[in-house]
Design a protein around this motif. Structure first.
Motif, PDB file in Angstrom:
ATOM      1  N   PHE A 108      30.226  45.675  39.083  1.00 25.70           N
ATOM      2  CA  PHE A 108      30.851  44.608  40.141  1.00 25.70           C
ATOM      3  C   PHE A 108      32.483  44.452  40.488  1.00 25.70           C
ATOM      4  O   PHE A 108      32.955  45.753  39.816  1.00 25.70           O
ATOM      5  N   THR A 139      27.841  43.222  43.109  1.00 29.27           N
ATOM      6  CA  THR A 139      28.453  41.866  43.558  1.00 29.27           C
ATOM      7  C   THR A 139      29.935  41.942  43.339  1.00 29.27           C
ATOM      8  O   THR A 139      30.949  43.003  42.777  1.00 29.27           O
ATOM      9  N   ARG A 140      30.797  41.195  44.198  1.00 31.16           N
ATOM     10  CA  ARG A 140      32.213  41.040  44.754  1.00 31.16           C
ATOM     11  C   ARG A 140      32.665  39.615  44.443  1.00 31.16           C
ATOM     12  O   ARG A 140      31.784  38.836  44.135  1.00 31.16           O
ATOM     13  N   PHE A 141      33.683  39.846  44.059  1.00 29.32           N
ATOM     14  CA  PHE A 141      34.548  38.835  43.828  1.00 29.32           C
ATOM     15  C   PHE A 141      36.202  38.671  44.060  1.00 29.32           C
ATOM     16  O   PHE A 141      37.064  40.767  44.211  1.00 29.32           O
ATOM     17  N   GLU A 163      34.325  30.025  40.150  1.00 28.53           N
ATOM     18  CA  GLU A 163      33.592  31.792  41.207  1.00 28.53           C
ATOM     19  C   GLU A 163      33.535  32.883  40.036  1.00 28.53           C
ATOM     20  O   GLU A 163      32.126  33.388  40.548  1.00 28.53           O
ATOM     21  N   LEU A 164      34.368  32.987  39.660  1.00 32.12           N
ATOM     22  CA  LEU A 164      34.384  34.191  38.766  1.00 32.12           C
ATOM     23  C   LEU A 164      33.126  34.307  38.152  1.00 32.12           C
ATOM     24  O   LEU A 164      31.999  35.028  38.088  1.00 32.12           O
ATOM     25  N   LEU A 166      30.690  32.307  37.747  1.00 33.78           N
ATOM     26  CA  LEU A 166      29.651  32.539  38.768  1.00 33.78           C
ATOM     27  C   LEU A 166      28.976  34.023  38.671  1.00 33.78           C
ATOM     28  O   LEU A 166      27.573  34.523  39.201  1.00 33.78           O
ATOM     29  N   LYS A 167      29.277  34.825  39.804  1.00 32.53           N
ATOM     30  CA  LYS A 167      29.331  35.688  39.951  1.00 32.53           C
ATOM     31  C   LYS A 167      28.929  36.860  38.725  1.00 32.53           C
ATOM     32  O   LYS A 167      28.136  37.749  39.129  1.00 32.53           O
ATOM     33  N   GLN A 170      25.781  36.430  38.078  1.00 33.18           N
ATOM     34  CA  GLN A 170      24.522  37.636  38.806  1.00 33.18           C
ATOM     35  C   GLN A 170      24.610  38.740  38.884  1.00 33.18           C
ATOM     36  O   GLN A 170      23.703  39.306  38.352  1.00 33.18           O
ATOM     37  N   PHE A 171      25.596  38.987  37.993  1.00 34.94           N
ATOM     38  CA  PHE A 171      26.033  40.663  37.515  1.00 34.94           C
ATOM     39  C   PHE A 171      24.955  41.068  36.155  1.00 34.94           C
ATOM     40  O   PHE A 171      24.435  41.915  36.405  1.00 34.94           O
TER      41      PHE A 171
END
Length: 175
Positions: A108, A139-141, A163-164, A166-167, A170-171
């Protein structure tokens, strides 16, 4: 439960990327160990130093910590539009002792700065180079304008926080 190692690519004692790491690591449902790379001082990489001195115990200890992790949470800072020399040096040393030191570890990857791009150039460089070292899914933020969007240990911008979240989900699903 998976073990995640978390660190910032900064050597600043007041690193905003480290503050972001601390905040985000609390949101993860797996076991997260936050470390500071400054605890593992390394000389500036050079082949002459490598030939003369080999690999330090400090480097071997850092590699061991990374090897025992199932995944990594990294936040990179930016110096003059690119990754910091400090973080690049850590990558150089780790890749010399074991080129695929991230073998199949999902990452991440975050970045932040007080600018509107949130250290995006540094993050893009890092996202491009980590697969060379064996990294799995990345996975990027990005958190832009840190001082405006982060207060009292939390992301205050609801859109960015969503957004964080959600990501992060996913991570964690990728682990």
């Amino acid at each position: 439960m998976k073990k995640i190692i978390a660190f910032a690519g900064s050597n600043s004692s007041t690193s905003i990327n480290h503050k972001l790491i601390l905040s985000v690591s609390e949101k993860i449902n797996n076991k997260v160990e936050v470390i500071k790379l400054t605890t593992y001082p390394l000389p500036m990489f050079g082949e002459d130093i490598e030939r003369k001195d080999g690999y330090s115990e400090t480097l071997k200890n850092l590699l061991s910590i990374i090897n025992k992790a199932d995944a990594l949470l990294i936040s990179v800072n930016e110096h003059n539009g690119t990754v910091s020399a400090f973080f690049k040096n850590v990558l150089d040393w780790l890749s010399r002792i074991e080129y695929k030191f991230l073998e199949k570890k999902n990452v991440f990857l975050m970045s932040t700065s007080n600018g509107r791009r949130g250290a995006l150039s540094s993050q893009e460089y890092t996202a491009g180079v980590l697969p060379r070292f064996g990294a799995g899914e990345i996975t990027r933020f990005t958190l832009p304008s840190f001082s405006e969007n982060f207060k009292e240990g939390k992301i205050t911008n609801t859109e960015l926080n969503s957004e964080l979240e959600l990501k992060l989900s996913q991570f964690e699903a990728s682990l």
